[in-house]
Scaffold this motif. Structure first.
Motif, PDB file in Angstrom:
ATOM      1  N   VAL A 174      40.739  24.048  40.744  1.00 45.91           N
ATOM      2  CA  VAL A 174      40.517  24.581  42.084  1.00 45.91           C
ATOM      3  C   VAL A 174      41.747  25.332  42.569  1.00 45.91           C
ATOM      4  CG1 VAL A 174      40.179  23.958  44.503  1.00 45.91           C
ATOM      5  CG2 VAL A 174      38.768  22.904  42.741  1.00 45.91           C
ATOM      6  N   ARG A 175      42.923  24.735  42.410  1.00 44.19           N
ATOM      7  CA  ARG A 175      44.147  25.373  42.891  1.00 44.19           C
ATOM      8  C   ARG A 175      44.448  26.649  42.122  1.00 44.19           C
ATOM      9  NH1 ARG A 175      46.217  19.590  43.032  1.00 44.19           N
ATOM     10  NH2 ARG A 175      46.029  19.000  45.247  1.00 44.19           N
ATOM     11  N   THR A 176      44.155  26.669  40.835  1.00 45.09           N
ATOM     12  CA  THR A 176      44.377  27.878  40.035  1.00 45.09           C
ATOM     13  C   THR A 176      43.420  28.985  40.463  1.00 45.09           C
ATOM     14  OG1 THR A 176      45.081  26.523  38.162  1.00 45.09           O
ATOM     15  CG2 THR A 176      44.493  28.799  37.692  1.00 45.09           C
ATOM     16  N   MET A 177      42.163  28.617  40.693  1.00 46.28           N
ATOM     17  CA  MET A 177      41.168  29.591  41.158  1.00 46.28           C
ATOM     18  C   MET A 177      41.581  30.162  42.513  1.00 46.28           C
ATOM     19  SD  MET A 177      38.191  30.817  40.121  1.00 46.28           S
ATOM     20  CE  MET A 177      36.599  31.456  40.642  1.00 46.28           C
ATOM     21  N   GLN A 178      42.035  29.303  43.416  1.00 45.42           N
ATOM     22  CA  GLN A 178      42.446  29.768  44.735  1.00 45.42           C
ATOM     23  C   GLN A 178      43.673  30.671  44.646  1.00 45.42           C
ATOM     24  OE1 GLN A 178      42.790  25.982  46.778  1.00 45.42           O
ATOM     25  NE2 GLN A 178      40.748  26.189  47.672  1.00 45.42           N
ATOM     26  N   ALA A 179      44.584  30.367  43.726  1.00 50.71           N
ATOM     27  CA  ALA A 179      45.754  31.225  43.531  1.00 50.71           C
ATOM     28  C   ALA A 179      45.335  32.609  43.052  1.00 50.71           C
ATOM     29  CB  ALA A 179      46.720  30.579  42.536  1.00 50.71           C
ATOM     30  N   GLY A 180      44.336  32.658  42.171  1.00 48.67           N
ATOM     31  CA  GLY A 180      43.828  33.947  41.706  1.00 48.67           C
ATOM     32  C   GLY A 180      43.177  34.735  42.822  1.00 48.67           C
ATOM     33  N   LYS A 182      45.828  36.248  44.965  1.00 48.05           N
ATOM     34  CA  LYS A 182      46.437  37.415  44.310  1.00 48.05           C
ATOM     35  C   LYS A 182      45.588  38.674  44.504  1.00 48.05           C
ATOM     36  CE  LYS A 182      50.132  35.997  41.848  1.00 48.05           C
ATOM     37  NZ  LYS A 182      51.443  36.695  41.785  1.00 48.05           N
ATOM     38  N   LEU A 183      44.283  38.501  44.612  1.00 48.30           N
ATOM     39  CA  LEU A 183      43.373  39.633  44.826  1.00 48.30           C
ATOM     40  C   LEU A 183      43.349  40.083  46.284  1.00 48.30           C
ATOM     41  CD1 LEU A 183      40.270  38.654  42.653  1.00 48.30           C
ATOM     42  CD2 LEU A 183      41.785  40.609  42.288  1.00 48.30           C
ATOM     43  N   GLY A 184      44.005  39.312  47.150  1.00 47.87           N
ATOM     44  CA  GLY A 184      43.992  39.646  48.571  1.00 47.87           C
ATOM     45  C   GLY A 184      42.902  38.946  49.346  1.00 47.87           C
ATOM     46  N   ALA A 185      42.206  38.004  48.701  1.00 43.48           N
ATOM     47  CA  ALA A 185      41.170  37.236  49.379  1.00 43.48           C
ATOM     48  C   ALA A 185      41.813  36.087  50.163  1.00 43.48           C
ATOM     49  CB  ALA A 185      40.160  36.711  48.368  1.00 43.48           C
ATOM     50  N   HIS A 186      40.968  35.269  50.788  1.00 45.61           N
ATOM     51  CA  HIS A 186      41.465  34.216  51.676  1.00 45.61           C
ATOM     52  C   HIS A 186      40.794  32.889  51.340  1.00 45.61           C
ATOM     53  CE1 HIS A 186      43.594  36.950  54.513  1.00 45.61           C
ATOM     54  NE2 HIS A 186      42.719  37.811  54.024  1.00 45.61           N
ATOM     55  N   PRO A 187      41.255  32.216  50.278  1.00 44.50           N
ATOM     56  CA  PRO A 187      40.630  30.955  49.889  1.00 44.50           C
ATOM     57  C   PRO A 187      40.781  29.852  50.935  1.00 44.50           C
ATOM     58  CG  PRO A 187      42.644  31.337  48.639  1.00 44.50           C
ATOM     59  CD  PRO A 187      42.328  32.600  49.350  1.00 44.50           C
ATOM     60  N   GLN A 188      41.747  29.994  51.841  1.00 47.99           N
ATOM     61  CA  GLN A 188      41.925  29.033  52.931  1.00 47.99           C
ATOM     62  C   GLN A 188      41.439  29.633  54.253  1.00 47.99           C
ATOM     63  OE1 GLN A 188      42.804  25.920  52.617  1.00 47.99           O
ATOM     64  NE2 GLN A 188      43.324  25.971  50.453  1.00 47.99           N
ATOM     65  N   MET A 193      39.880  36.826  34.251  1.00 42.83           N
ATOM     66  CA  MET A 193      40.505  37.397  35.443  1.00 42.83           C
ATOM     67  C   MET A 193      41.599  36.473  35.968  1.00 42.83           C
ATOM     68  SD  MET A 193      38.737  38.561  39.047  1.00 42.83           S
ATOM     69  CE  MET A 193      37.746  39.803  38.206  1.00 42.83           C
ATOM     70  N   ILE A 194      41.332  35.168  35.961  1.00 40.28           N
ATOM     71  CA  ILE A 194      42.353  34.211  36.402  1.00 40.28           C
ATOM     72  C   ILE A 194      43.598  34.329  35.534  1.00 40.28           C
ATOM     73  CG2 ILE A 194      42.890  31.757  36.653  1.00 40.28           C
ATOM     74  CD1 ILE A 194      39.937  31.279  37.262  1.00 40.28           C
ATOM     75  N   GLN A 195      43.387  34.505  34.247  1.00 42.57           N
ATOM     76  CA  GLN A 195      44.526  34.663  33.329  1.00 42.57           C
ATOM     77  C   GLN A 195      45.360  35.880  33.711  1.00 42.57           C
ATOM     78  OE1 GLN A 195      44.214  34.080  28.880  1.00 42.57           O
ATOM     79  NE2 GLN A 195      44.492  36.307  28.858  1.00 42.57           N
ATOM     80  N   GLN A 196      44.704  36.991  33.984  1.00 41.14           N
ATOM     81  CA  GLN A 196      45.423  38.214  34.354  1.00 41.14           C
ATOM     82  C   GLN A 196      46.162  38.069  35.674  1.00 41.14           C
ATOM     83  OE1 GLN A 196      42.590  41.415  34.305  1.00 41.14           O
ATOM     84  NE2 GLN A 196      42.153  41.210  32.122  1.00 41.14           N
ATOM     85  N   LEU A 197      45.563  37.346  36.605  1.00 41.62           N
ATOM     86  CA  LEU A 197      46.137  37.261  37.949  1.00 41.62           C
ATOM     87  C   LEU A 197      47.217  36.200  38.072  1.00 41.62           C
ATOM     88  CD1 LEU A 197      42.822  37.533  39.983  1.00 41.62           C
ATOM     89  CD2 LEU A 197      44.616  39.259  39.893  1.00 41.62           C
ATOM     90  N   THR A 198      47.040  35.071  37.397  1.00 40.38           N
ATOM     91  CA  THR A 198      47.962  33.948  37.591  1.00 40.38           C
ATOM     92  C   THR A 198      48.831  33.646  36.381  1.00 40.38           C
ATOM     93  OG1 THR A 198      46.424  32.241  36.802  1.00 40.38           O
ATOM     94  CG2 THR A 198      46.229  32.927  39.112  1.00 40.38           C
ATOM     95  N   GLY A 199      48.479  34.195  35.221  1.00 41.14           N
ATOM     96  CA  GLY A 199      49.217  33.877  34.006  1.00 41.14           C
ATOM     97  C   GLY A 199      48.737  32.610  33.323  1.00 41.14           C
TER      98      GLY A 199
END
Length: 230
Positions: A117-123, A126-132, A183-189
């Motif tokens: 969940v935390r990794t998905m939210q970090a991604g 990074k895209l400019g979305a608002h998971p919170q 996509m998560i890999q590209q955005l968060t490593g």
């Protein structure tokens, strides 16, 4: 109905408010066309769906109720959308928002689920979305002019186990992680193989017993009447 998709929730709103005029808005033109076809097959009057980007503009209204289900977290201009809704609403109208609960990651006891969940939210961030978004909105809504901002209810669904609702919640969560792993890999490593591992560990842990819950926030805000502004 903001981000209405194919209109599933909008049709439920029409059942709750059978004499109301329903307008669904989504930027997916294909989904809008399907919503229109469904409305026509049901012979629904006072029902329309339009293709538009809610981050750019909204229909003029005025609207007595604006409903936004799990769309605000995906917007890049959260404050702008809130302001556009405020301007499109009738005095005394309500803005009802459903979003992920701020404590989503902590709602399950399995570390793999929490990490995913935390990794998905970090991604998403990074895209400019608002998971919170549900937390941000409690500040943004009053800033836009809304009053009576209330976190009125937390919807809680089981996660995993033998219950059909629990299985559905789990499948939706794990499916979103797996499908977005590259996509998560590209955005968060975070390596895509690591995401796959988290998916498998979560599924294994939740096959027999529930591993926690999936909470959702419902926030309602009201546009003040003219006399309330004085």
């Amino acid at each position: 109905d903001l981000g209405c998709g194919e209109g599933q929730l909008g049709f439920v709103l029409r059942e709750v408010y059978p004499h109301a005029r329903l307008l669904g808005v989504d930027k997916d033109a294909t989904a809008i066309e399907r919503a229109r076809e469904h409305a026509a097959s049901l012979h629904l009057a006072n029902t329309n769906f339009i293709a538009a980007d809610v981050e750019q503009e909204l229909p003029a209204g005025p609207f007595d109720l604006v409903y936004a289900s799990t769309i605000m977290m995906h917007t890049h201009q959260l404050a702008k959308v809130v302001q556009l809704v405020y301007e499109a609403m009738a005095p005394g109208g309500c803005f009802w928002i459903k979003e992920l609960h701020p404590l989503l990651a902590e709602s399950a006891v399995v570390p793999a689920y929490q990490q995913a969940v935390r990794t998905m939210q970090a991604g998403m961030a990074k895209l400019g979305a608002h998971p919170q978004a549900s937390s941000e909105l409690l500040t943004l809504l009053p800033q836009a002019g809304f009053v009576a901002v209330q976190h009125i209810e937390t919807e809680v669904y089981p996660l995993g186990g033998q219950n059909p609702d629990g299985r559905a919640s789990l499948a939706a969560a794990v499916g979103s992680w797996y499908n977005a792993r590259m996509m998560i890999q590209q955005l968060t490593g975070t390596d895509a193989k690591e995401i796959e591992r988290l998916c498998v560990e979560t599924l294994n842990a939740a096959t027999v017993n529930e591993i926690g819950t999936q909470p959702w926030s419902n926030i309602v805000a009201r546009k003040p009447l003219a006399e309330e502004k004085n």
